[in-house]
Design an enzyme around this catalytic site. Structure first.
Site, short mmCIF file in Angstrom:
data_model
loop_
_atom_site.label_atom_id
_atom_site.label_comp_id
_atom_site.label_asym_id
_atom_site.label_seq_id
_atom_site.Cartn_x
_atom_site.Cartn_y
_atom_site.Cartn_z
N LYS A 19 0.82 -1.22 0.00
CA LYS A 19 0.00 0.00 0.00
C LYS A 19 0.85 1.27 0.00
O LYS A 19 0.53 2.24 -0.69
CB LYS A 19 -0.93 0.00 1.24
CG LYS A 19 -1.91 -1.16 1.24
CD LYS A 19 -2.68 -1.24 2.54
CE LYS A 19 -1.86 -1.63 3.74
NZ LYS A 19 -1.34 -3.00 3.74
N GLY A 43 3.11 -0.78 8.73
CA GLY A 43 4.46 -0.45 8.28
C GLY A 43 4.39 -0.36 6.77
O GLY A 43 4.24 -1.38 6.10
N GLN A 226 -3.38 -2.20 7.09
CA GLN A 226 -3.67 -3.63 7.24
C GLN A 226 -4.33 -4.15 5.96
O GLN A 226 -4.08 -3.58 4.90
CB GLN A 226 -4.56 -3.88 8.47
CG GLN A 226 -3.87 -3.70 9.81
CD GLN A 226 -3.71 -2.25 10.22
OE1 GLN A 226 -4.70 -1.53 10.31
NE2 GLN A 226 -2.50 -1.81 10.49
P1 GDP Z 1 2.28 -2.20 3.01
O1 GDP Z 1 2.17 -2.43 4.46
O2 GDP Z 1 1.06 -2.67 2.27
O3 GDP Z 1 2.64 -0.79 2.63
O4 GDP Z 1 3.46 -3.15 2.51
P2 GDP Z 1 4.92 -3.31 3.23
O5 GDP Z 1 5.70 -2.10 2.95
O6 GDP Z 1 4.75 -3.73 4.63
O7 GDP Z 1 5.47 -4.58 2.46
C1 GDP Z 1 5.66 -4.58 1.10
C2 GDP Z 1 7.14 -4.88 0.82
O8 GDP Z 1 7.30 -5.22 -0.54
C3 GDP Z 1 8.04 -3.69 1.04
O9 GDP Z 1 9.30 -4.15 1.45
C4 GDP Z 1 8.11 -3.04 -0.33
O10 GDP Z 1 9.29 -2.28 -0.51
C5 GDP Z 1 8.12 -4.26 -1.21
N1 GDP Z 1 7.47 -4.11 -2.53
C6 GDP Z 1 6.41 -3.37 -2.88
N2 GDP Z 1 6.07 -3.61 -4.15
C7 GDP Z 1 6.92 -4.53 -4.62
C8 GDP Z 1 7.06 -5.22 -5.88
O11 GDP Z 1 6.29 -5.06 -6.82
N3 GDP Z 1 8.09 -6.12 -5.98
C9 GDP Z 1 8.96 -6.35 -4.96
N4 GDP Z 1 9.92 -7.25 -5.16
N5 GDP Z 1 8.86 -5.73 -3.78
C10 GDP Z 1 7.85 -4.84 -3.60
P1 IMO Z 2 0.15 -2.92 7.14
O1 IMO Z 2 -0.63 -1.63 7.13
C1 IMO Z 2 0.35 -7.10 8.35
C2 IMO Z 2 -1.59 -8.17 12.12
C3 IMO Z 2 -0.69 -8.59 13.26
C4 IMO Z 2 -1.63 -9.53 14.01
C5 IMO Z 2 -2.98 -8.85 13.86
C6 IMO Z 2 -3.38 -7.95 15.03
O2 IMO Z 2 1.63 -2.74 7.18
O3 IMO Z 2 -0.33 -3.83 6.07
P2 IMO Z 2 -2.58 -5.61 16.00
O4 IMO Z 2 -1.22 -5.06 16.25
O5 IMO Z 2 -3.38 -4.82 15.03
O6 IMO Z 2 -3.33 -5.91 17.26
O7 IMO Z 2 -2.31 -7.07 15.32
O8 IMO Z 2 -2.89 -8.06 12.68
N1 IMO Z 2 -1.27 -6.84 11.54
C7 IMO Z 2 -0.67 -6.69 10.36
N2 IMO Z 2 -0.18 -7.60 9.49
N3 IMO Z 2 0.39 -5.78 8.06
C8 IMO Z 2 -0.11 -4.86 8.89
O9 IMO Z 2 -0.20 -3.55 8.58
C9 IMO Z 2 -0.64 -5.29 10.14
N4 IMO Z 2 -1.20 -4.67 11.20
C10 IMO Z 2 -1.57 -5.63 12.04
O10 IMO Z 2 0.46 -9.24 12.78
O11 IMO Z 2 -1.69 -10.76 13.36
MG MG Z 3 3.22 -3.31 6.04
#
Ligand code: GDP
Ligand code: IMO
Ligand code: MG
Length: 427
Positions: A19, A43, A226
């Site tokens: 996202k 995150g 999430q």
């Molecule tokens: P979010 O929580 O939905 O914003 O996703 P996160 O940042 O937690 O996790 C996504 C991970 O995948 C991060 O480390 C990004 O840098 C990485 N990422 C996002 N898009 C791509 C993609 O198309 N390919 C690869 N290889 N990595 C990606």
């Molecule tokens: P983003 O926005 C992935 C998961 C936790 C746990 C459950 C409840 O980065 O996609 P909480 O801390 O909300 O009480 O945890 O939800 N969880 C996530 N898993 N990405 C997240 O956020 C999450 N936020 C919470 O691992 O299983």
């Molecule tokens: Mg994340």
């Protein structure tokens, strides 16, 4: 002046779909990016010019200087973590002072909310949720129990009394749970220092702020946190987070009426991941799962925990598309699937007696489902360098067309790497 609108971009799986990357990529076509739920359990990773940034509570438009960013009323925020994040983000060059607005109605995560999260998980033993321990559940519990402390209260001369009342209730609860392994004084010092520092930023009555912007013709991007399968009502309860992560959460999390929504963009990975406990029918507990984790760097952006990995789950994806009324899809991380001879997709669930179904039933958590799969020819090319869909390998194009037909929603954007530039917009 043309009428403003709101587009919602949200995760369709168990979080971490990408996202942050996509919200940042889309920001140049919007005036405002707003978060409507969740808190520092999120995150969101952004990569640009070879640098990675992780945002937890600040919306992902913050690195664009002409974009306003709003932390909405539906968000829960921790002054300590938010101040750390603001400092990090300012150091990286963002103009947080001018471009960040915070809702007075956002509930505050107090130090004892984080302790209560840990106490509650300890109490649950092997039934624990696998929470990020950021205090999310206890803070929402107080909000809906009508005893929360809100951001606007930081400016109230009675703030310390309000704080104290909440803390006393929390200490009694922790006493009941036999949880006493903490140093409250140092946590409180840290908290009040952060509150003082945070007060120099902009706090607004966010429902007026955002509706005024819409009336002025501004374009708003609402960024979910999430994922749909972690939604408090529709996720794999109780293995969920404590907010509504689906598109409906936006209206209450920002105070924006549904009539202002132009479109809903749903993000999914070309495979699946999950952090924490709970059902995951297409999970791969084998070499392939390990390969996905390694290649996709599937370790939590917030907690560093290894993410559970598996094949794409179409039952869950279709459910999430239905719940949020998704108009267009954005597919992430297909580059990670390069190199497999066969790519599998879960299209149904089989229970312990061998019955199959293609919907998510009430007993999703207890049924012990395993996914039933269809097989697709894989691709071996390095997709991270591809910038145009005409250069996609044929088997990858076939995979995309098959998914679109199955879900009934077009895939408009394809992400092929973490950087902003590794993104293909389809005509
Ligand atoms: P979010 O929580 O939905 O914003 O996703 P996160 O940042 O937690 O996790 C996504 C991970 O995948 C991060 O480390 C990004 O840098 C990485 N990422 C996002 N898009 C791509 C993609 O198309 N390919 C690869 N290889 N990595 C990606
Ligand atoms: P983003 O926005 C992935 C998961 C936790 C746990 C459950 C409840 O980065 O996609 P909480 O801390 O909300 O009480 O945890 O939800 N969880 C996530 N898993 N990405 C997240 O956020 C999450 N936020 C919470 O691992 O299983
Ligand atoms: Mg994340």
């Amino acid at each position: 002046m043309s009428k403003g609108f709101i587009d919602v971009v949200l995760g369709l799986q168990w979080g971490d779909e990408g996202k942050g990357k996509i919200a940042d990529f889309l920001t140049p076509t919007y005036d405002v990016v707003a978060r409507f739920q969740g808190g520092p359990n999120a995150g969101h990773s952004l990569e640009m010019n070879g640098k990675k940034h992780v945002l937890n509570t600040i919306p992902s438009g913050i690195f664009h200087k002409n974009c306003l960013n709003l932390i909405g009323n539906g968000v829960v925020m921790d002054p300590v973590r938010l101040m750390e994040e603001i400092r990090r983000t300012e150091e990286a060059g963002a103009d947080v002072k001018n471009n960040l607005y915070i809702s007075r109605k956002a509930n505050l995560i107090l130090p004892t909310h984080k302790l209560l999260d840990a106490a509650s998980e300890k109490h649950k033993g092997d039934k624990k949720i696998g929470s990020t321990l950021r205090g999310i559940g206890p803070t929402y519990r107080d909000k809906y129990g009508r005893s929360g402390v809100r951001a606007g209260d930081m400016f109230d001369p009675e703030f310390k009394q309000k704080y104290q009342k909440a803390i006393e209730r929390h200490l009694a609860l922790m006493n009941h749970l036999n949880f006493d392994d903490f140093d409250l004084e140092s946590l409180e010092n840290e908290f009040f220092n952060a509150v003082d520092a945070l007060k120099q930023y902009k706090f607004v009555d966010s429902e007026y702020f955002i509706n005024d912007l819409i009336n002025q013709g501004k374009k708003i991007l609402a960024e979910g946190a999430q994922g749909s399968m972690l939604d408090i009502d529709f996720g794999s309860y109780p293995f969920v987070t404590s907010s509504n992560t689906i598109s409906g959460g936006m209206t209450v999390g920002l105070g924006v009426a549904p009539k202002h929504v132009r479109s809903v963009k749903g993000i999914f990975k070309a495979y699946c991941t999950r952090v924490g406990s709970g059902p995951f029918p297409s999970e791969l507990d084998d070499d392939i799962g390990e390969q996905l984790r390694k290649k996709g760097h599937e370790f939590g952006a917030t907690t560093g925990r290894p993410r559970r990995c598996g094949w794409l789950d179409l039952v869950a994806l279709k459910y999430a598309v239905m719940l949020s009324g998704v108009d267009e899809l954005i597919m992430m991380k297909s580059d990670v699937l390069s190199g497999f001879d066969k790519v599998l997709v879960g299209t149904g669930y089989k229970d312990k007696s061998g019955n199959t179904l293609d919907t998510i039933p009430y007993d999703f958590v207890s049924a012990g489902f395993e996914a039933v799969y269809t097989e697709h020819e894989g691709w071996h090319d390095d997709l991270t360098v591809v910038r145009d869909e005409k250069d996609f390998p044929q088997s990858f194009s076939n995979y995309i067309s098959w998914l679109e037909a199955e879900v009934g929603v077009p895939i408009k954007v394809i992400s092929l790497g973490p950087d902003r530039v590794q993104t293909v917009v389809r005509g």
